[in-house]
Design an enzyme around this catalytic site. Sequence first.
Site, PDB file in Angstrom:
ATOM      1  N   GLU A  76      -5.635   5.435  -4.949  1.00  0.00           N
ATOM      2  CA  GLU A  76      -6.879   4.927  -5.538  1.00  0.00           C
ATOM      3  C   GLU A  76      -8.112   5.558  -4.871  1.00  0.00           C
ATOM      4  O   GLU A  76      -9.097   5.855  -5.541  1.00  0.00           O
ATOM      5  CB  GLU A  76      -6.907   3.397  -5.453  1.00  0.00           C
ATOM      6  N   GLU A  82       2.151  -1.019  -6.381  1.00  0.00           N
ATOM      7  CA  GLU A  82       1.733  -2.384  -6.025  1.00  0.00           C
ATOM      8  C   GLU A  82       2.578  -3.471  -6.678  1.00  0.00           C
ATOM      9  O   GLU A  82       2.787  -4.535  -6.094  1.00  0.00           O
ATOM     10  CB  GLU A  82       0.269  -2.612  -6.406  1.00  0.00           C
TER      11      GLU A  82
HETATM   12  C1  LIG Z   1      -5.382  -2.569  -3.196  1.00  0.00           C
HETATM   13  C2  LIG Z   1      -4.193  -1.707  -3.290  1.00  0.00           C
HETATM   14  O1  LIG Z   1      -4.022  -1.370  -4.626  1.00  0.00           O
HETATM   15  C3  LIG Z   1      -3.015  -2.426  -2.759  1.00  0.00           C
HETATM   16  C4  LIG Z   1      -2.077  -1.543  -2.021  1.00  0.00           C
HETATM   17  O2  LIG Z   1      -2.313  -0.405  -1.734  1.00  0.00           O
HETATM   18  S1  LIG Z   1      -0.610  -2.278  -1.573  1.00  0.00           S
HETATM   19  C5  LIG Z   1       0.267  -1.022  -0.742  1.00  0.00           C
HETATM   20  C6  LIG Z   1       0.819   0.014  -1.667  1.00  0.00           C
HETATM   21  N1  LIG Z   1       1.654   0.887  -0.942  1.00  0.00           N
HETATM   22  C7  LIG Z   1       2.982   0.692  -0.884  1.00  0.00           C
HETATM   23  O3  LIG Z   1       3.524  -0.188  -1.504  1.00  0.00           O
HETATM   24  C8  LIG Z   1       3.749   1.652  -0.016  1.00  0.00           C
HETATM   25  C9  LIG Z   1       4.657   0.872   0.895  1.00  0.00           C
HETATM   26  N2  LIG Z   1       5.352   1.727   1.782  1.00  0.00           N
HETATM   27  C10 LIG Z   1       6.428   2.457   1.412  1.00  0.00           C
HETATM   28  O4  LIG Z   1       6.850   2.469   0.271  1.00  0.00           O
HETATM   29  C11 LIG Z   1       7.123   3.245   2.472  1.00  0.00           C
HETATM   30  O5  LIG Z   1       6.874   2.603   3.702  1.00  0.00           O
HETATM   31  C12 LIG Z   1       6.619   4.698   2.572  1.00  0.00           C
HETATM   32  C13 LIG Z   1       7.086   5.459   1.332  1.00  0.00           C
HETATM   33  C14 LIG Z   1       5.124   4.757   2.709  1.00  0.00           C
HETATM   34  C15 LIG Z   1       7.232   5.356   3.836  1.00  0.00           C
HETATM   35  O6  LIG Z   1       8.628   5.213   3.810  1.00  0.00           O
HETATM   36  P1  LIG Z   1       9.519   5.602   5.077  1.00  0.00           P
HETATM   37  O7  LIG Z   1       9.145   6.961   5.528  1.00  0.00           O
HETATM   38  O8  LIG Z   1      10.939   5.349   4.680  1.00  0.00           O
HETATM   39  O9  LIG Z   1       9.087   4.649   6.246  1.00  0.00           O
HETATM   40  P2  LIG Z   1       9.112   3.056   6.317  1.00  0.00           P
HETATM   41  O10 LIG Z   1      10.106   2.649   7.332  1.00  0.00           O
HETATM   42  O11 LIG Z   1       9.188   2.426   4.978  1.00  0.00           O
HETATM   43  O12 LIG Z   1       7.643   2.781   6.861  1.00  0.00           O
HETATM   44  C16 LIG Z   1       7.245   3.213   8.156  1.00  0.00           C
HETATM   45  C17 LIG Z   1       6.404   2.135   8.775  1.00  0.00           C
HETATM   46  O13 LIG Z   1       5.173   2.051   8.049  1.00  0.00           O
HETATM   47  C18 LIG Z   1       4.922   0.729   7.658  1.00  0.00           C
HETATM   48  N3  LIG Z   1       4.206   0.782   6.384  1.00  0.00           N
HETATM   49  C19 LIG Z   1       4.486   1.526   5.306  1.00  0.00           C
HETATM   50  N4  LIG Z   1       3.577   1.330   4.338  1.00  0.00           N
HETATM   51  C20 LIG Z   1       2.690   0.436   4.826  1.00  0.00           C
HETATM   52  C21 LIG Z   1       1.516  -0.165   4.308  1.00  0.00           C
HETATM   53  N5  LIG Z   1       1.042   0.147   3.090  1.00  0.00           N
HETATM   54  N6  LIG Z   1       0.871  -1.054   5.079  1.00  0.00           N
HETATM   55  C22 LIG Z   1       1.318  -1.350   6.326  1.00  0.00           C
HETATM   56  N7  LIG Z   1       2.427  -0.812   6.864  1.00  0.00           N
HETATM   57  C23 LIG Z   1       3.098   0.083   6.122  1.00  0.00           C
HETATM   58  C24 LIG Z   1       6.302   0.107   7.527  1.00  0.00           C
HETATM   59  O14 LIG Z   1       6.223  -1.287   7.618  1.00  0.00           O
HETATM   60  C25 LIG Z   1       7.024   0.743   8.686  1.00  0.00           C
HETATM   61  O15 LIG Z   1       6.653   0.045   9.833  1.00  0.00           O
HETATM   62  P3  LIG Z   1       7.686  -0.102  11.052  1.00  0.00           P
HETATM   63  O16 LIG Z   1       7.966   1.298  11.509  1.00  0.00           O
HETATM   64  O17 LIG Z   1       6.961  -0.938  12.028  1.00  0.00           O
HETATM   65  O18 LIG Z   1       8.897  -0.770  10.487  1.00  0.00           O
END
Ligand SMILES: C[C@H](O)CC(=O)SCCNC(=O)CCNC(=O)[C@H](O)C(C)(C)COP(=O)(O)OP(=O)(O)OC[C@H]1O[C@@H](n2cnc3c(N)ncnc32)[C@H](O)[C@@H]1OP(=O)(O)O
Length: 736
Positions: free
Chosen positions: A124, A144
């Site tokens: 975004e 999301e």
């Molecule tokens: C207003 C907005 O529209 C709302 C948003 O943006 S909501 C958030 C949208 N983003 C997401 O859903 C992405 C979520 N994250 C993921 O899918 C995966 O973590 C990723 C693809 C980024 C990385 O995957 P991968 O490399 O396998 O690592 P993964 O173990 O999942 O994550 C690494 C660390 O980052 C953290 N992390 C990942 N995304 C995060 C996020 N968005 N916020 C906070 N922590 C996050 C994980 O909790 C993990 O923490 P840890 O090591 O303490 O366990």
Amino acid sequence: MGSNAKGRTVMEVGADGVALITIINPPVNSLSFDVLNSLKESYDQALRRDDVKAIVVTGAKGKFSGGFDISAFGGIQGGQKGGVKAEQSRPGYVSVEILSDTVEASKKPSVAAIDGLALGGGLEVAMACHARLSTPTAQLGLPELQLGIIPGFGGTQRLPRLVGLTKALEMMLTSKPVKGEEAFALGLVDAIVSPSELVSTARRWALDILECRRPRVASLYKTDKLEPLGEAKEILKFARAQARKQAPNLKHPLVCIDVIEEGIISGPRTGLWKEAEAFQGLLLSDTCKSLVHFFFAQRGTTKVPGVTDLGLVPRRVRKVAIIGGGLMGSGIATALILSNYPVILKEVNEKFLQAGIGRVRANLQSQVKKGRMTQEKFEKTSSLLKGVLDYEGFKDVDMVIEAVIEKVSLKQQIFADLEKCCPPHCILASNTSTIDLSLIGERTKSQDRIIGAHFFSPAHVMPLLEIVRTNQTSPQVIVDLLDIGKKIKKTPVVVGNCTGFAVNRMFFPYTQSANLLAEHGANVYQIDNAITKFGMPMGPFRLVDLVGFGVGVATSMEFVQSFPERTYKSMIVPLMLEDGRAGESTRKGFYVYDDKRKAKPNPEVQNYVEKAREITGASIDPKLSKLSEKDIVEMIFFPVVNEACRVLDEGIAVKAADLDVAAVMGMGFPPYRGGIIFWADSLGSKYIYSRLEEWSKIYGEFYKPCAYLAERAAKGAPLDRNNGDSWLSNGEINHD
Ligand SMILES: C[C@H](O)CC(=O)SCCNC(=O)CCNC(=O)[C@H](O)C(C)(C)COP(=O)(O)OP(=O)(O)OC[C@H]1O[C@@H](n2cnc3c(N)ncnc32)[C@H](O)[C@@H]1OP(=O)(O)O
């Protein structure tokens, strides 16, 4: 910014007059409020400074941004995890004030330089810039919805305007990202650049925009990709129907569609405000709380106290051997070669070996048919598999996974042979689903190398890997298997050694209580219907049909032997099996199946229920024929919760959240309810205890609440010991 700030941005202004703003918040550069405020400050500064002509936004260490900081949700939801300043929880603060009115509205052009990932809020931010450059492999998406919310930083408005409504809906409703190359084809990014040239190209691009050599696009006001209104309405109508069909219990996909529609009908600015308001509301929903819990629970399974905190480094596994090419063995081999592990598959004779290899090739071929694998990749992947009939090739394997039938003596012999034929460092794993691992390794001296690698069928598809450790399994071996699990894209859950481990122990009461209820007068199909409506992929009777009555009876025997005091010995399945009704494989079970595997209720079932009743002496309870859906759900799942409590109390699972993951990924428990213990805690331990106690007086020991549940209920405490201070214990989740 304070020293305890959670992330920041840094700005460097080059001699070319381009300000490079870098998001820094490891590990994924998530957008905490500190990062967002710092982004605003950097922008304000860049806009003020005369030496800055244009701006490039990027993320540190090859990752643009993983989106809004999910760990900040708790604060916004009013929990204890860190307070939130008033302006930060104000709707529109980020999407309107920062992204639209500062980034997009700025006179100085901005270009996003995307490497690694731009997800959710990350994408975004990028979409608010005037152009986007990406590396070919970067992942771009708005995931999301899988957290129970909708994009809240303008994504619902900008994505349709960049890629068209149909593709935008698909990306948001499925939460699936696209790679840089596809993003370019869609028009989401303006060019593909190699990682090494990303930032320098973005700098030039920004200056080109400034000098009108390239277009400066405010995505929010683009209209060329949007379908005409009539067509757009039809697309939205279809999307609503699909969302209702695919996820009838979920409201947020429909909210997402409404918000997109608002922007199309009333203009993007109105859409932005509606998005901000809806986002704020959904953040407080039970669905969001449950899905966020599940997100962190999934990531928490690889943190095992006393194992993963010892500083051990996973050893490299170069070659794996699998013993047994049946359904499980071939599925496991498929999963491994798909992740580039060379595998040798051992069988007892040529016929079985060829059948095993054929199964693996068929698994891969189905990927080719679905367009998920090229023929070239098929050939390359298949070449990683080698069939053998003896232990000759086991001299240099780093791990063996035994996947033969569940026969103790056979497994004991295999493990004794393995000890002789494999190198001394080799991990000796068994895919047993029920047998005690200490028994399997009884005839070896290698107890520290023995571990359970319990896959779920089909092993190359199902996402869970139960890693079973005994008291002797070395932490190094557990760390190695956790690493392999990650590499083959499974979610591993480490559990202790007992009959059925965690998943099958929870599954057992699921089907048992269904049989008990049927024998006492409840309707088989009403039970399946209520459970499916609750969100399970299928009800307990349909599941038994699928698994097969033979397997069902054999597994029951294991449980009867291990836990006789709490087994309900229903006769329905054994009686049907005696008459050749063995479930879906014989086209007759609790349902009858046509050529297309469509299930219809089997009219014979009632006779078997009555016969079973005569044998067990179960009496009909008229109340059970009139059970509400809520009662059915509770009578089926509270015994599961009870067993989960025992598993937790016995230390088979390290933490409650692991059982949540095991239930969702191994049993199909709906993730939007957070998992079995999370769901139970939302209802309260006292309530569950009192209901089980009441039923145990009527229907016997099967329902008797265990000591752990009794203790938690007496204290009014949540079942998850780590949740003592959460919003859950305040009974803040609603169940309508
Ligand atoms: C207003 C907005 O529209 C709302 C948003 O943006 S909501 C958030 C949208 N983003 C997401 O859903 C992405 C979520 N994250 C993921 O899918 C995966 O973590 C990723 C693809 C980024 C990385 O995957 P991968 O490399 O396998 O690592 P993964 O173990 O999942 O994550 C690494 C660390 O980052 C953290 N992390 C990942 N995304 C995060 C996020 N968005 N916020 C906070 N922590 C996050 C994980 O909790 C993990 O923490 P840890 O090591 O303490 O366990």
